[in-house]
Design an enzyme around this catalytic site. Structure first.
Site, mmCIF file in Angstrom:
data_model
loop_
_atom_site.group_PDB
_atom_site.id
_atom_site.type_symbol
_atom_site.label_atom_id
_atom_site.label_comp_id
_atom_site.label_asym_id
_atom_site.label_seq_id
_atom_site.Cartn_x
_atom_site.Cartn_y
_atom_site.Cartn_z
ATOM 1 C CB THR A 93 3.339 -8.248 -10.739
ATOM 2 O OG1 THR A 93 4.525 -9.036 -10.848
ATOM 3 C CG2 THR A 93 3.430 -7.341 -9.525
ATOM 4 C CG HIS A 117 7.334 -13.165 -3.347
ATOM 5 N ND1 HIS A 117 7.869 -12.271 -4.241
ATOM 6 C CD2 HIS A 117 8.321 -14.055 -3.054
ATOM 7 C CE1 HIS A 117 9.142 -12.608 -4.469
ATOM 8 N NE2 HIS A 117 9.437 -13.681 -3.755
HETATM 9 P P1 CMP Z 1 6.141 -9.490 -5.739
HETATM 10 O O1 CMP Z 1 5.975 -10.522 -6.788
HETATM 11 O O2 CMP Z 1 6.253 -9.919 -4.322
HETATM 12 O O3 CMP Z 1 7.421 -8.591 -6.092
HETATM 13 C C1 CMP Z 1 7.563 -7.261 -5.690
HETATM 14 C C2 CMP Z 1 6.291 -6.691 -5.162
HETATM 15 O O4 CMP Z 1 6.210 -5.272 -5.247
HETATM 16 C C3 CMP Z 1 5.123 -7.155 -6.026
HETATM 17 O O5 CMP Z 1 4.871 -8.496 -5.846
HETATM 18 C C4 CMP Z 1 4.035 -6.196 -5.559
HETATM 19 O O6 CMP Z 1 3.530 -6.549 -4.268
HETATM 20 C C5 CMP Z 1 4.858 -4.924 -5.440
HETATM 21 N N1 CMP Z 1 4.821 -4.130 -6.672
HETATM 22 C C6 CMP Z 1 5.337 -4.424 -7.848
HETATM 23 N N2 CMP Z 1 5.143 -3.440 -8.744
HETATM 24 C C7 CMP Z 1 4.488 -2.492 -8.083
HETATM 25 C C8 CMP Z 1 3.997 -1.229 -8.459
HETATM 26 N N3 CMP Z 1 4.167 -0.739 -9.699
HETATM 27 N N4 CMP Z 1 3.355 -0.520 -7.529
HETATM 28 C C9 CMP Z 1 3.192 -1.016 -6.279
HETATM 29 N N5 CMP Z 1 3.659 -2.219 -5.854
HETATM 30 C C10 CMP Z 1 4.289 -2.951 -6.769
#
Ligand code: CMP
Length: 140
Positions: A93, A117
């Protein structure tokens, strides 16, 4: 290994920068077939529904606003072990922790604007695919 399907989203930071083709080329080079694809602009309600599992997290409101801020490209990717294979291609992530050669190391702007994602399990993939596609839309 079993043939699986996974849900990929090319996120607004990437569509805004015209990276859909570059990301698709990397997906196909990794041996995953793009068997469905559509470009959509999520409403706030749709983004809240898609990420409902994160609704208690401090970043939820920002995440929803970002995901509704521009077009996303939703895709169904198919191949052997597609769920794990796409997660390996994406990298973690946080792009600061992503190995070179991964999509997030190459394209992501930050923890939230991380360009792509991918579903985290076969069961969640089925749920997430159903958010965007019907059976008739998926052509392998
Ligand atoms: P994704 O894999 O789509 O799953 C959830 C999403 O939330 C992640 O990718 C990021 O885009 C976002 N995300 C996850 N953790 C954080 C964080 N600590 N702060 C901001 N955005 C986050």
């Amino acid at each position: 290994m079993a043939i699986e399907q996974t849900l990929s989203l090319i996120k607004p930071d990437a569509t805004r920068r015209g990276l859909t083709g570059a990301i698709n080329a990397r997906i196909e080079a990794a041996g995953l077939a793009i068997v469905a694809q559509r470009r959509v602009r999520l409403t706030v309600a749709q983004a809240e529904g898609f990420y409902a599992v994160h609704r208690e997290r401090g970043f939820f409101a920002d995440l929803v606003a970002y995901m509704a801020s521009g077009p996303v490209v939703a895709q169904v990717l198919e191949g052997e072990g597609a769920v794990a294979r796409y997660r390996e291609l994406m990298g973690p992530t946080d792009p600061a922790k992503a190995p070179s050669g991964t999509l997030r190391a190459e394209f992501a702007l930050g923890l939230q604007e991380n360009s792509v994602h991918g579903s985290d399990s076969v069961a969640n993939a089925a749920t997430e695919i159903a958010c965007f596609f019907s059976r008739l839309d998926i052509v392998g």
